[in-house]
Design an enzyme around this catalytic site. Sequence first.
Site, PDB file in Angstrom:
ATOM      1  N   THR A  32     -41.422 -13.931 -22.122  1.00  0.00           N
ATOM      2  CA  THR A  32     -40.009 -14.510 -22.708  1.00  0.00           C
ATOM      3  C   THR A  32     -39.171 -13.057 -22.681  1.00  0.00           C
ATOM      4  OG1 THR A  32     -40.748 -16.390 -23.661  1.00  0.00           O
ATOM      5  CG2 THR A  32     -38.689 -15.542 -24.684  1.00  0.00           C
TER       6      THR A  32
ATOM      7  N   THR B  93     -45.638 -13.993 -25.771  1.00  0.00           N
ATOM      8  CA  THR B  93     -46.206 -14.189 -26.908  1.00  0.00           C
ATOM      9  C   THR B  93     -47.448 -14.981 -26.733  1.00  0.00           C
ATOM     10  OG1 THR B  93     -44.765 -16.000 -27.234  1.00  0.00           O
ATOM     11  CG2 THR B  93     -43.944 -13.947 -28.229  1.00  0.00           C
TER      12      THR B  93
HETATM   13  C1  SIN Z   1     -44.982 -16.134 -22.254  1.00  0.00           C
HETATM   14  O1  SIN Z   1     -45.996 -15.898 -23.123  1.00  0.00           O
HETATM   15  O2  SIN Z   1     -44.918 -15.498 -21.321  1.00  0.00           O
HETATM   16  C2  SIN Z   1     -44.111 -17.048 -22.561  1.00  0.00           C
HETATM   17  C3  SIN Z   1     -43.654 -17.394 -23.997  1.00  0.00           C
HETATM   18  C4  SIN Z   1     -43.384 -16.134 -24.907  1.00  0.00           C
HETATM   19  O3  SIN Z   1     -43.406 -15.061 -24.339  1.00  0.00           O
HETATM   20  O4  SIN Z   1     -42.863 -16.306 -25.989  1.00  0.00           O
END
Ligand code: SIN
Length: 320
Positions: A20, A99
Amino acid sequence: MPDFPSPELRRVVVLGTGGTIAGKAASSGDNIGYTAGQVGVADLLGGIEAPQGVTLVAEQVAQLDSKDMSFETWQKLAQRCAHWLAEPDVAGVVVTHGTDTLEETAFFLHSVLACAKPVVLTCAMRPASALSPDGPQNVRDAIGVALAAGARGVTVVCAGAIHSGADVQKVHTYRLDAFASGDAGVVGYVEEGEVRRVRAWPEGGALPASKIFEAAAVQWPRVEIVMSHAGASGAVVEALLQPGNAEPVRGLVLAATGNGTLHHALEAAALKAQEAGVAVVRATRCMNGRILPKADDRLRDAGTLTPVKARIALMLELLG
Ligand code: SIN
């Protein structure tokens, strides 16, 4: 930003993997309808000033949504971390990451890298296109940790907190402060670039890892997670162990209730699997605490490790 630890340590390497933090949405007001892994890591560093005398080096290792993280990417990431950490003028490595599987990558790197320098994973809960993205401050904080005197081991920096790569877990689906370290607590905080440490830096590299660095392509052993729950049965374990499965299951992690207890039907199937030569480990479904072993346990336990981390530990054990 603090002064860098010594005049010889002039570079911080930032490895991009997507997430993200590198995500883009059609509108700046949209914090959930974005596509992860769109912005290159060099661009993520655009507005970030390095302290005087420090050079930031950007390298794109992958560009993905971390729900799709692969073993190949993990291997490449571990190799690139090891490569850069061995450079005498590199103070530390920062990894930008999604995340969703951050705790798995952090635990993997913690397990295979014995680092005397810091490897700092960071992330964002809002995409780069957001009205008020959290990524730039997290990257700035992560660089602060990479430059902090005495910093070492694999850590995760998010929302001003520093977590150990061994203990960190994603605990919230939406809030910017989405990570916690459970009973262990945070390693410290980053405040205006300064680290306020409240416990020791993590020590990693306890598991055998030579194949990760030496082999061009690793044959990752198949380890599956099966959850114990109300009304559980042995059916999933039995299906996984059917002869003729394209990739045989070498290990099973049982996501157990409470202090490592299992539904009796699942336990019976798991014991049969163990007798057949499958490595079986119990890890608790509880967010906090550890499994306290008992003298009559017939299936070993993963201590404080969550099921996803126990799976990584078992894969590395089977690889070793
Ligand atoms: C991911 O994990 O690549 C998408 C979600 C995020 O980074 O919060």
